[in-house]
Every structure is written in C-alpha cells, then in structure tokens.
Design a protein around this motif. Sequence first.
Motif, PDB file in Angstrom:
ATOM      1  N   GLY A  35       0.827  -1.201   0.000  1.00  0.00           N
ATOM      2  CA  GLY A  35       0.000   0.000   0.000  1.00  0.00           C
ATOM      3  C   GLY A  35       0.862   1.253   0.000  1.00  0.00           C
ATOM      4  N   GLY A  36       0.178   2.388  -0.171  1.00  0.00           N
ATOM      5  CA  GLY A  36       0.874   3.662  -0.096  1.00  0.00           C
ATOM      6  C   GLY A  36       1.564   4.085  -1.370  1.00  0.00           C
ATOM      7  N   VAL A  37       1.370   3.371  -2.476  1.00  0.00           N
ATOM      8  CA  VAL A  37       2.024   3.736  -3.737  1.00  0.00           C
ATOM      9  C   VAL A  37       1.148   4.760  -4.462  1.00  0.00           C
ATOM     10  CG1 VAL A  37       2.955   2.888  -5.916  1.00  0.00           C
ATOM     11  CG2 VAL A  37       3.063   1.455  -3.856  1.00  0.00           C
ATOM     12  N   ILE A  38       1.762   5.835  -4.952  1.00  0.00           N
ATOM     13  CA  ILE A  38       1.031   6.914  -5.620  1.00  0.00           C
ATOM     14  C   ILE A  38       1.374   6.916  -7.108  1.00  0.00           C
ATOM     15  CG2 ILE A  38       0.552   9.384  -5.684  1.00  0.00           C
ATOM     16  CD1 ILE A  38      -0.304   8.079  -3.104  1.00  0.00           C
ATOM     17  N   GLY A  39       0.339   7.075  -7.933  1.00  0.00           N
ATOM     18  CA  GLY A  39       0.543   7.165  -9.372  1.00  0.00           C
ATOM     19  C   GLY A  39      -0.368   8.228  -9.968  1.00  0.00           C
ATOM     20  N   GLN A  40      -0.298   8.364 -11.287  1.00  0.00           N
ATOM     21  CA  GLN A  40      -1.090   9.371 -11.985  1.00  0.00           C
ATOM     22  C   GLN A  40      -1.720   8.761 -13.232  1.00  0.00           C
ATOM     23  OE1 GLN A  40      -1.641  12.662 -11.211  1.00  0.00           O
ATOM     24  NE2 GLN A  40      -0.453  12.513  -9.310  1.00  0.00           N
ATOM     25  N   LEU A  41      -2.937   9.220 -13.552  1.00  0.00           N
ATOM     26  CA  LEU A  41      -3.564   8.919 -14.827  1.00  0.00           C
ATOM     27  C   LEU A  41      -3.786  10.237 -15.558  1.00  0.00           C
ATOM     28  CD1 LEU A  41      -6.188   6.183 -13.874  1.00  0.00           C
ATOM     29  CD2 LEU A  41      -4.311   5.927 -15.515  1.00  0.00           C
ATOM     30  N   PRO A  42      -3.495  10.290 -16.844  1.00  0.00           N
ATOM     31  CA  PRO A  42      -3.618  11.546 -17.590  1.00  0.00           C
ATOM     32  C   PRO A  42      -5.083  11.938 -17.764  1.00  0.00           C
ATOM     33  CG  PRO A  42      -3.069   9.743 -19.054  1.00  0.00           C
ATOM     34  CD  PRO A  42      -2.992   9.187 -17.669  1.00  0.00           C
ATOM     35  N   PRO A  43      -5.346  13.131 -18.282  1.00  0.00           N
ATOM     36  CA  PRO A  43      -6.740  13.538 -18.548  1.00  0.00           C
ATOM     37  C   PRO A  43      -7.447  12.508 -19.414  1.00  0.00           C
ATOM     38  CG  PRO A  43      -5.282  15.411 -18.777  1.00  0.00           C
ATOM     39  CD  PRO A  43      -4.389  14.197 -18.595  1.00  0.00           C
ATOM     40  N   GLU A 116       3.034   6.827 -15.537  1.00  0.00           N
ATOM     41  CA  GLU A 116       2.891   7.195 -14.130  1.00  0.00           C
ATOM     42  C   GLU A 116       1.922   6.281 -13.380  1.00  0.00           C
ATOM     43  OE1 GLU A 116       4.559   9.370 -12.302  1.00  0.00           O
ATOM     44  OE2 GLU A 116       5.828   9.546 -14.074  1.00  0.00           O
ATOM     45  N   PHE A 117       1.068   5.619 -14.120  1.00  0.00           N
ATOM     46  CA  PHE A 117       0.149   4.653 -13.482  1.00  0.00           C
ATOM     47  C   PHE A 117       0.751   3.255 -13.472  1.00  0.00           C
ATOM     48  CE2 PHE A 117      -3.591   1.739 -13.855  1.00  0.00           C
ATOM     49  CZ  PHE A 117      -4.078   1.920 -12.574  1.00  0.00           C
TER      50      PHE A 117
END
Length: 808
Positions: A35-43, A116-117
């Motif tokens: 847990g605790g992993v951060i990611g990003q998804l684009p628009p 990033e995801f």
Amino acid sequence: MVKVVKLAVEGELESGYAVELVDIREDGKPTSIEGGVIGQLPPAIEIYRDYLAWKERYEQLCNLHQQSFRGLRKRNSAVKLPTEISQRSRSECRRECQAAANRLKANFKEWLESREFRKVLDKVQIHLNPQDNIRVLIQTEDLNLWKFPWSEWNLFENYHRGEVCFSPSEFRGIEEPLATRRRKDVNILAVFGDSSGINLDKDEKTIKGLRSVGAEPQPMKEPGVKQFRDRLREKQWDILFFSGHGNSEDREEKIRLNGEEWVTPERMKSDLKEAIGNGLKIAILNSCLGLGFARQVVSEFHLPIAIAMREKVPNEFAQTFLEYVLIEYAQKGEPLYVAVRKARERLADDWRDRLPGVEWLPVTCMNPATRPPTWADLHRPVALREVAFASLLCTTLVMVARFMGLLQPLELAAFDHLMRMRPDEGPDDRFSIVTITDEDDFPVTDKTLAQALENLIQHQPLAIGLDILRPEDQPPGSEALTAQFHKNKELIVGICQYEDSTNKKITHGHPPHPANHENYVAFNNIIEDNDGFVRRLLLARTAREENQSKCPVSYSLSAYLALTYLEKYLETEEGSMFGHLKTEEGLLKIGETSEGNLMIGDVVFKLEKGKGFYYKIDDSGHQVLSNYRNRKQFAYEIPLKQVVKGNIDPDKIQNRIVLIGVMDREKLATPFGNRSTQKMSGVVVHAQMASQIIDTVLKKRHLPWFWPLWGDVVWIVFWSFVAGLLIRYYRSPLQQRLGIIVTIGVLYGVCSFVFSTMAGCLPLVPSALSLVATGVILEGYINSQFRGQKSAKVLFLGKYLGSDNHGS
C-alpha cells in the motif's frame, strides 16, 4: 485465496487523476500486503468522448434491431429514427458501432498503460496469483469513471477470476465480514415493475428457479409505492431484485413500479435504510440506467453490494444476464463479482456480432466496509425445525434402545471408565485388613483364628468383621474360638451366605458359625452384574427375603460394620456435630421411607430400576451404586501370621474397623478391571463399601446418583440439538465433523467432571449416540438435498439456458 486491491482515484476528466494504491490484502486480514504507492492517470476527456460516441451508435443499432429496452418512455410514444439512420443498412450501423467500441477499448487500455500509473500496476501484479479471486475496488466520486469499460483492462487478461467493483471514496479500513444470518430459505423480494413493451416472464421463471437451491422468492407484480414500501419493511430480506423499466431524468435515476408510479432512492430512503438494517445485503437492478440508483444505495445507505446497468439495456440481454449470474452465484457458489464477470464473458460471445460493447453494461457497486456475502453465507441447507425434528427423533430412538436394555453394556463400560479416570482418594485410616493368603494353611484352624482375635481385641478395635464362611468347626481349638465369640459377641461380626439364583457361584446358602450370636451376624453376598462386575452395593434385604433363607439376617457385612462405626462415632466429641442423625434415645436413625427405601440418618439409599443405565437387573433388597474409594491399597494390611505372633502396631488397630478375609481366592471384577491383576478381593470390596456408607451418611462423599427420566431426556436432547446446530452453521463437512468430535470431547469432559466431583452419573453414552446420530442424519439430509439440487441444476440449465434466448 481472495485478494482485495483498493485504488483511490481523485481528479477530473479534464485535468487527470491521482491514483493511490490504498492497500492489497488477503480478504478479511488486518495486515496489508502492500500500500501507499502513488501514481497518476492523464486527462480522460478524449476517452469520455469515445464513450459518448460508442453510446450513440450503440443506441442507434439497438433501435435498428427493434430491441425492446428496459427504459422509461411515455406510453404510446413511437420511436422515431433519424432519417439518415433509418436509411442505412443494419450492417453498416453495426460496423460503425464496432469501430466506436474498438476505438474506446483501445484508447482506454492505452490510457491505463500510462507510465505514471504503470508503477502502481506493477506493485499490484507482484502480489496476485492467477488462481486468486480478486476484487479491484475503484474508490472514486467521479461517476464518469464508473461508465468506462474497466473489464477491458489488460490486468484481467492474466487474472481470470478478477473483477472491477466501484465504491465510495471516503471509506478506508479493513473489510469486515457481514453479520449474515444464514437461513434455510434465502429471502428474496422480487419486484417485477411496469412491463410495458417488455416481457418479464422469463425473469420471473429464473427467480423462481432459485427455489431449487434454497431460496424463497416473494414476487410482487407492478406494486404500488405504498405496497412496495410496506413489503420492504415487513420481513428480513437478503436480496432485493427489480426487473422492469428504469430511467434517468434531471440527474435523478428512478425505477417504475407500475404504469403510473416510480420511485427513487431518495423517496425510499427510510425504507431502504430499515431494510438494510434488517439484513438486506444485495440489490440486483435488472433495468436500464440503474448505476446512479445503485451508487446511491451503496454510498449513502451502506448496502453491501448492488449490481446495475450503466446504460439502456435490451430486454433479451437483461434476461440472459440474470440467468447467467444466478447460475454462477447460487448454483456454482462463485463470489458475486466473479459471477458477474463470467456472465459478462458468456454474453460477449453471444452478442458480439449484434451489439458491440453491450457486455460492458453490467457494473458492480460495493460498500468497501463489508465483505460481500457468498450464497453459502446466506443459505443454510438445514432449518431449525429440521434440527429440532432430527434431535427429537434421535433422542426417542436412543431412549427406546435404553429402555430395552440395549445400551446397558455400553453405559456400564462408560461408568467403569469414568471410575478409573477419577483420582484415588487415598487409603482409609478407619479400616485395617488382616490378610489370609495362600501362604497360610487353608482353611485356617479355629486355634489360629482364636489367637488372632485375642491379639487384635487387646488393641481395642471398634469392630472385627470376620469375612470367612465357617458353618462348622475347624479343629483344633474350637473351644477357644467359641469362647472368643461368646466373650466378645458385640465386637465380632460373623457372616453367613444366602442362596442367590442370579449368581451361579452361590447355588445354596451357608449358615453362620454355630457360636456366633444371631444378633451379630451379617451376610457377605455381593451383587454382580451380568458381565460379572461388582458395581452395586447391597445394604440390606427385606423381611420376606430373610424368612426364606438359610441366612436370616437383614444387613450385609459392609452395612453392618458401617452402622457399628457410625453408632460409636456419634458418641465421640467429633461426632457430636452430627446430632441430627440421632434418635431421641441417642441412637443412629435407621428406618425406611414411605416408598420402602432404606434410610440411615437423613440419607436415603436407593437404586431405582429403570432409572439411569440400569434397566435389566434384579433390584431386590436395598441397593445403591458403588462408589469405590481407590483402586490401589484401600487400607492398612497386615498378614494373619504376623497377627498370630502378636507383631501388631496398636495404632493401626485401635478405634478402627478390622476385617479378616482371604486375599488370593475368588477375586472379584470391579470397574477398575477384569484381569487377574486388577481384580479385588471380596474382603476389600466389603471394606470399600462400608467406607462408602460411612462417608455418605457423614456427607463426606456423594452417593452416585441419576437424574429423573425427564432430566435424562432434556440432557440428551440438548446435546443432540447442539450437533444439529453444528451441521446447520458449518457448511464444510470437515468443519462439521471436527465440530462433532469437539462436542463429544466437551460432553465427555462435563460428564467426567460431574462424576469426579459430585458422583453424578450423567447419560454419557446415550447423549453421544444421539449427538452422532443427529449429525449423520442431517449430513445425509444435506447430501440428499445436494443430489436433488444437482438434478435441479440440470433442469434449471436445460429449462432456461437451453431455450431459444433470441425469441424472448
């Protein structure tokens, strides 16, 4: 193994999303694996436009197919197709819909593969196995994300038992199992709403088919709002099913109950909350546009799980989806989210060439605070009434067998075992035994016996029990022995033996020694059970029995010696505290109760035939169950030769009861064993029994006792019912059998404790037999149900899935 992956997604279509891997857990365990992993998804604005483009062509294609939708339309309104659409061929529309579906699918998968995801996805995949049941909980407030085809995610290509579920974003914590109350019949409220333009008969048949697997659906056809609300409150429902029209207007999703009335979650708020509080766990909305409805009842009212459709759904598709889901969930026992995935995959094969992307419509909404129930969590194959019937039946059969004496050998063996398991109470220092062994010349001459009596008497014993049959003189020394009898007639207790037709060893009686005074003689008969074991103590005979015997005396040797001890003990300072045991003349109270039972002091000595485990016995005379003090050395023993020589410890004789008897001949089997090394000499048995009588009257030891008949029945029914509850509450045969074994252990422990501490003879064997029999009967009943359900399953599949779905 079940794995739960929680992803918190926050953001907007135009700006993109922050994704947090909240945790990965094994279902129900408090420890997080990751847990605790951060990611990003684009628009995702382009993805959403692709979705709208597919949706438009999907609805156009449905209209060209003239499909009936489960969506609200005004009555008698015709569907008018745009001119450009109506002029196109159906195949061209299908190609455009397929192209839109392919574009949405490809772009959505690419979106999920963003760099990033990807680091979040890599962490997830490390801890998953292809064999796991996997719930991927997408926690987000953006309803637009709920509409995307998450089932196309590359993640699920390798994990065939995984499924995306959507949930509110505010909850973080450990999933707790539902406090489910499994029932014999799973309660389903099946609401069939407005059927204008659609056919709901197949849905109704499918729901009714669940009766073969333990459901009790309650159908409601086009109910009014009040009728629906009242029914929702009046019973503890497990599943709410709705089939009919649904629609979304002014951002509010609704379902139509009849031609005039509709309901929304807000309108049913108090009713839904009460139903959920009463145990409602699942809602299946088999109608168009139910996603908002499902989302609201899960996020605001905390319903554990809801299934709905994202968009308009063809009637035929909805019918088949319901069948497939219920087969996987109720018939095959799959988790509900896995059942949804399998149903969707089967539908994709059936509908791929007709309506591309239609398999994306079903969506699962879950409350992350609870673990979704399986069908086994809801359904018990055995009802309480069946448990009660089985336990009463088994108890009745066991009691009948007990009345017939069929269980007596087993119960006697159990009594022996419990007697052996008790801790020894140590030697009794109120007794001493002069032992005659094979080393002594036998029969002992009168001279030897007279000398032994003289040497003993000078050390002031309370009484001497002469456990030797001497109907005639054994010279030399007869005159000396006769003189001892006359001189110490109140001190020496002789014996005789009456003929006993139930004992092959005593075919005729033996009178007492001629010199014994008739008032100081007792019988030495010992009662043996049919297996030759001595478990009963005979204290006295009735007057009628005495008059018909060569041994016309009332009391047994053990009872006579015990009474002698008690009379003299009550005269001592220590015995003065037992004044209530004396008559007005200062003598020990001895008499009979109104039922004819012997009473010494305030203790009643009785053994009732037909009570406890004795059903086929000769219950003549005054008997009780023996309560042996120990199996080892009961009292101080001194050889006869040593007594004759006068080599005696006075402290081992003074104020004690002394018995003289043969040690090595005609030993008796007792609960302590039947082998030669375990048998007990008759003189020791008499001493043990005399000790039991004394301790019972002085309240130092308990007299073995049985419950009345009703007490035995209640006790046996209780343990039998416990076995039934184990079968009812545990689904696994291994758990059921382990539970039965543990329960038998508890039963044994309780019976052993009560016997050791209070001498209570609780019905161990009948309870154990009834317990096991109840378990076997109910397990057989469940297996027969299972076989019936397998047959019903074949019928279910053949009746519903073997029919022509396209004609619905």
